[in-house]
Design an enzyme around this catalytic site. Sequence first.
Site, PDB file in Angstrom:
ATOM      1  N   ASP A 176      -5.352  -3.932  -0.915  1.00  0.00           N
ATOM      2  CA  ASP A 176      -3.983  -4.281  -1.276  1.00  0.00           C
ATOM      3  C   ASP A 176      -3.187  -4.680  -0.036  1.00  0.00           C
ATOM      4  O   ASP A 176      -2.815  -3.823   0.764  1.00  0.00           O
ATOM      5  CB  ASP A 176      -3.332  -3.078  -1.971  1.00  0.00           C
ATOM      6  CG  ASP A 176      -1.899  -3.320  -2.391  1.00  0.00           C
ATOM      7  OD1 ASP A 176      -1.437  -4.480  -2.349  1.00  0.00           O
ATOM      8  OD2 ASP A 176      -1.226  -2.338  -2.777  1.00  0.00           O
ATOM      9  N   ASP A 188       0.302 -10.929  -1.652  1.00  0.00           N
ATOM     10  CA  ASP A 188      -0.028  -9.567  -2.084  1.00  0.00           C
ATOM     11  C   ASP A 188      -1.261  -9.552  -2.971  1.00  0.00           C
ATOM     12  O   ASP A 188      -1.198  -9.893  -4.154  1.00  0.00           O
ATOM     13  CB  ASP A 188       1.173  -8.969  -2.825  1.00  0.00           C
ATOM     14  CG  ASP A 188       0.954  -7.534  -3.255  1.00  0.00           C
ATOM     15  OD1 ASP A 188      -0.101  -6.954  -2.929  1.00  0.00           O
ATOM     16  OD2 ASP A 188       1.846  -6.980  -3.923  1.00  0.00           O
TER      17      ASP A 188
END
Length: 404
Positions: A111, A293
């Site tokens: 992430d 992201d």
Amino acid sequence: MVILSKVAAVAVGLSTVASALPTGPSHSPHARRGFTINQITRQTARVGPKTASFPAIYSRALAKYGGTVPAHLKSAVASGHGTVVTSPEPNDIEYLTPVNIGGTTLNLDFDTGSADLWVFSEELPKSEQTGHDVYKPSGNASKIAGASWDISYGDGSSASGDVYQDTVTVGGVTAQGQAVEAASKISDQFVQDKNNDGLLGLAFSSINTVKPKPQTTFFDTVKDQLDAPLFAVTLKYHAPGSYDFGFIDKSKFTGELAYADVDDSQGFWQFTADGYSVGKGDAQKAPITGIADTGTTLVMLDDEIVDAYYKQVQGAKNDASAGGYVFPCETELPEFTVVIGSYNAVIPGKHINYAPLQEGSSTCVGGIQSNSGLGLSILGDVFLKSQYVVFDSQGPRLGFAAQA
């Protein structure tokens, strides 16, 4: 949860220079290296396809950046409406990355929008460990006295626990004394995802949530071991992708990399694009300040951009009960282009058709949605799956090119 102030959309100078960094793994006498870690497929024995709540996914993404979850979205989460079949649908496959922590291999989400390495652990009740690989501190591990972590999201999911220092190995590169956040409490939303054993954050260490002292991310711990202090992401549409650490793999993209300066003042891989276009329409000069992201599925943009896109989609409507824009599944969607200097980063229309509202539904939900006044845009997997993206800590900067 990281609280984010609203960010003004200020244009950043962009360039399209070719990379002068290493373009393949090196075997130098100084033990620096580069490596590739491939995502894997992990199948679970379920009856029927895996489902997930689109409103929950959407609200979690907003809350991740300190955004306000609109009332209609909260209502959609509470009602259970907008349950979508996750993609890829066949065989209920999810794409994860194997990481060895203290001698146990766990499958984690990588992430770039967070900076914590947290995992299911043996500290959880046995019933919550079922179906997961769990972290067991190695004989060389040490617990950080007084350290703790606690995360929560807009859909009500949460996790918390203790912090250890242990050995973490990814693709043959090892971080000694890496902070590992071991879950001792976890919400049902995480427990029910039997594929996922935790998360490895790749944002900047400044936003690590361990208290009282933030800890260093895996990447920051190992980057001095690499040929170059960077990693590159190749996510794929309905297929496993890969992460390259320490080098740029020219076989994975076409043309030259277009670079954008990163503003890391808030701990994210934040940059400003110059504009956008819908389908074959003209480019609109409208700066888009956003975050790259890998931990967010959707692309979330300012309302005027989202509305402009769906005006070109036949039958599209903003459905409050579903949580966002929907359209007939058979609709052929236009592509969406993010303009970065002289480079056009194209999202194919099929990537924007996120999933049916529910199994067998003829109505689908879109992968581009509103950022609900967050003050910046989130460029998640729907965008990244068409790009080779270099996350370069020197600068820092981001490099973009079309996947080969």
